[in-house]
Design a protein around this motif. Structure first.
Motif, PDB file in Angstrom:
ATOM      1  N   LEU A 101       6.755  57.825  71.547  1.00 17.01           N
ATOM      2  CA  LEU A 101       5.603  58.715  71.671  1.00 17.01           C
ATOM      3  C   LEU A 101       4.576  58.362  70.594  1.00 17.01           C
ATOM      4  CD1 LEU A 101       8.136  60.197  72.820  1.00 17.01           C
ATOM      5  CD2 LEU A 101       7.190  62.313  71.912  1.00 17.01           C
ATOM      6  N   ALA A 102       3.322  58.208  70.980  1.00 21.52           N
ATOM      7  CA  ALA A 102       2.259  58.012  69.981  1.00 21.52           C
ATOM      8  C   ALA A 102       1.318  59.206  70.067  1.00 21.52           C
ATOM      9  CB  ALA A 102       1.521  56.717  70.265  1.00 21.52           C
ATOM     10  N   GLN A 103       0.852  59.655  68.903  1.00 18.48           N
ATOM     11  CA  GLN A 103       0.008  60.850  68.928  1.00 18.48           C
ATOM     12  C   GLN A 103      -1.439  60.538  69.272  1.00 18.48           C
ATOM     13  OE1 GLN A 103       1.333  62.673  65.210  1.00 18.48           O
ATOM     14  NE2 GLN A 103       1.896  64.477  66.395  1.00 18.48           N
TER      15      GLN A 103
ATOM     16  N   GLU B  17      -2.232  54.878  66.773  1.00 18.05           N
ATOM     17  CA  GLU B  17      -0.837  54.451  66.536  1.00 18.05           C
ATOM     18  C   GLU B  17      -0.264  53.628  67.704  1.00 18.05           C
ATOM     19  OE1 GLU B  17      -1.330  58.055  66.381  1.00 18.05           O
ATOM     20  OE2 GLU B  17      -2.038  57.765  64.318  1.00 18.05           O
ATOM     21  N   GLN B  18      -1.047  53.491  68.783  1.00 17.54           N
ATOM     22  CA  GLN B  18      -0.465  52.896  69.993  1.00 17.54           C
ATOM     23  C   GLN B  18      -0.069  51.429  69.796  1.00 17.54           C
ATOM     24  OE1 GLN B  18       0.657  54.359  72.430  1.00 17.54           O
ATOM     25  NE2 GLN B  18       0.855  52.912  74.126  1.00 17.54           N
ATOM     26  N   GLY B  19      -0.894  50.687  69.034  1.00 18.15           N
ATOM     27  CA  GLY B  19      -0.571  49.276  68.793  1.00 18.15           C
ATOM     28  C   GLY B  19       0.765  49.162  68.092  1.00 18.15           C
ATOM     29  N   MET B  20       0.984  50.030  67.114  1.00 19.03           N
ATOM     30  CA  MET B  20       2.230  50.011  66.357  1.00 19.03           C
ATOM     31  C   MET B  20       3.402  50.383  67.283  1.00 19.03           C
ATOM     32  SD  MET B  20       2.866  52.086  62.870  1.00 19.03           S
ATOM     33  CE  MET B  20       4.398  51.970  61.975  1.00 19.03           C
ATOM     34  N   ALA B  21       3.174  51.402  68.134  1.00 17.46           N
ATOM     35  CA  ALA B  21       4.230  51.848  69.051  1.00 17.46           C
ATOM     36  C   ALA B  21       4.649  50.689  69.963  1.00 17.46           C
ATOM     37  CB  ALA B  21       3.730  53.021  69.887  1.00 17.46           C
ATOM     38  N   MET B  22       3.653  49.966  70.476  1.00 17.58           N
ATOM     39  CA  MET B  22       3.977  48.875  71.404  1.00 17.58           C
ATOM     40  C   MET B  22       4.643  47.714  70.681  1.00 17.58           C
ATOM     41  SD  MET B  22       0.773  48.966  74.052  1.00 17.58           S
ATOM     42  CE  MET B  22       1.556  48.365  75.521  1.00 17.58           C
ATOM     43  N   ARG B  23       4.239  47.493  69.426  1.00 20.20           N
ATOM     44  CA  ARG B  23       4.852  46.402  68.652  1.00 20.20           C
ATOM     45  C   ARG B  23       6.335  46.713  68.393  1.00 20.20           C
ATOM     46  NH1 ARG B  23       4.998  45.558  63.478  1.00 20.20           N
ATOM     47  NH2 ARG B  23       3.499  47.196  62.951  1.00 20.20           N
ATOM     48  N   TRP B  24       6.612  47.948  67.992  1.00 22.85           N
ATOM     49  CA  TRP B  24       8.013  48.352  67.760  1.00 22.85           C
ATOM     50  C   TRP B  24       8.819  48.240  69.057  1.00 22.85           C
ATOM     51  CZ3 TRP B  24      10.195  52.249  63.885  1.00 22.85           C
ATOM     52  CH2 TRP B  24       9.559  52.124  62.643  1.00 22.85           C
TER      53      TRP B  24
END
Ligand code: HAM
Length: 420
Positions: free
Chosen positions: A331-333, A337-344
């Motif tokens: 979940l990204a707020q 933060e979405q780039g980080m979420a997709m990288r993880w």
């Protein structure tokens, strides 16, 4: 609003959750076939009509009543395959693959214009398993062993019965058929309507009539077994001995004749009483004459087909499949933060290729996102907010225990590793 277009009768959509179970079943079948050394093959769904007429037989129900046949734009009569064996044999001959023993399987849709009901569809799926070049009874037993192993793996052995019979060689069958027709013709008025029609068209099929009067009449009829020579009897005896040695129980059914014309010697059907009228989940047999009949050099062959939808219905009753679940739901707020979420997500997928890792992708309220994670049956959720992102970390929640921690990617990967 314009009128909705519905699907055709007997051609069901397969969606969640059945589609996930079906994928699991398909993977299990493929794994079992791989263990026996069978190779996959992909064949056309559409073939020349003559192929099916010549192999399955003009007098069979499949050819006379059930085929989807039409002229293509060039005026050639073509048919959506009602089964796969005819096409497999054609492909073997056409591609010169009969020089060596070949074992293969092909999975896909078949088409028969039957009356739809539970377990019987107009588009259905078979995994057709075929072996070429081996005349020995051990091959018949191996085909049975394949189905047995799958049913054992699915935990449905208690629900199925293996029925076998021998229908001998064509000459033997012709002599028997003549005696049977002579006997039945003398009592024609006692036969059910279907069987009366079959008396001229396809008399052997009368043997598996469900009509009580016809069955009573058959008690006094000539028996196929009395028309078999030593070679046929010997072949059948060895198949049974091999089944005994590998501990596979069977029921001999002298009335089992199969609905397609190309069989000889051993015929098999796996049946269950747990699916109502559509109890045959898997069927086949030896077809030594078929390659030659289609213009190839004489080659012994045998095979069977799994009826995928029926096996699925049965195995589902026995809890053979697991519910699909997400291992990690991210979940990204906000977009930040979405780039980080997709990288993880990418890193987790690379470390654990068998994991299902979902990123929510839409920036809805966290509560809404958590609801989705619940629906996906997630084991872990990761939340990326601005605070976590600043620390290069995510808030990780174990959905079973409710326990929550803030972890870096390396710490998370280590924790997940400890669990697999
Ligand atoms: P079959 O007995 O016609 O044999 O079909 C095999 C299996 O396909 C059946 O036992 C059943 O489970 C499934 N099946 C047939 N029709 C339907 C339907 N309308 N809806 C759902 N399932 C169905 C053959 O097709 C042979 N080609 C098998 C074979 C392979 N023999 C040698 N090699």
């Amino acid at each position: 609003m314009s009128e909705m277009i519905q699907s055709l009768r007997g051609m069901p959509d397969v969606l969640a959750p059945q589609a996930a179970y079906r994928a699991q079943l398909s993977a299990k079948m493929t794994a079992v076939l791989h263990r026996f050394g069978y190779q996959p093959a992909y064949l056309p769904l559409l073939e020349k009509t003559a192929l099916f007429k010549r192999t399955i037989g003009d007098a069979t129900d499949v050819v006379s009543k059930e085929m989807y046949t039409f002229d293509d734009r060039n005026g050639e009569s073509v048919t959506l395959r009602p089964e796969a064996t005819a096409g497999v044999v054609r492909a073997m001959i056409q591609n010169g693959l009969l020089q060596q023993n070949t074992r293969l399987y092909t999975e896909g849709p078949m088409f028969r214009y039957e009356k739809p009901q539970e377990g019987r569809y107009r588009q259905f799926t078979q995994v057709s398993v075929e072996s070429f070049g081996i005349a020995a009874p051990a091959q018949d037993a191996e085909l049975i062993q394949i189905a047995y192993d799958l049913f054992a793996e699915l935990g449905i052995l208690d629900a199925v019965t293996l029925e076998i019979n021998t229908i001998g060689m064509p000459e033997e069958r012709i002599a028997f058929q003549k005696a049977l027709v002579d006997y039945l013709a003398a009592h024609k008025d006692k036969l059910d309507e279907d069987s009366q029609r079959r008396l001229d068209m396809n008399p052997l099929r009368i043997l598996d009539s469900k009509d009580a009067g016809t069955q009573a009449l058959l008690h006094g009829a000539p028996q196929l077994a009395d028309y078999l020579g030593e070679e046929s009897r010997g072949h059948y005896r060895t198949v049974k001995q091999l089944l005994d040695s590998i501990g596979i129980a069977y029921r001999e059914n002298p009335r089992l004749v199969r609905g397609l014309d190309y069989y000889c010697h051993t015929v098999i059907e796996w049946t269950t009483d747990k699916l109502g009228a559509q109890g045959t989940i898997c069927a086949g047999g030896r077809y030594d004459g078929l390659v030659e009949q289609l213009g190839g050099k004489p080659t012994p062959a045998a095979g069977f087909a799994f009826g995928v939808e029926r096996i699925l219905l049965l195995a589902q009753q026995y809890g053979a499949f697991s519910e699909p679940r997400a291992d990690v739901y991210i979940l990204a707020q906000s977009e930040a933060e979405q780039g980080m979420a997709m990288r993880w997500a990418g890193e987790i997928r690379r470390h654990f290729p068998e994991f299902s890792v979902i990123t929510h992708n839409a920036f809805q309220k966290l509560k809404t996102q958590f609801k989705k994670a619940d629906q996906a049956n997630a084991r872990y959720t990761l939340v990326f907010g601005s605070e976590e992102a600043a620390q290069n970390a995510a808030s990780v929640k174990n959905m079973a225990t409710g326990g929550q921690q803030t972890l870096t990617l390396a710490a998370l990967l280590q924790q997940l590793q400890g669990e697999v």
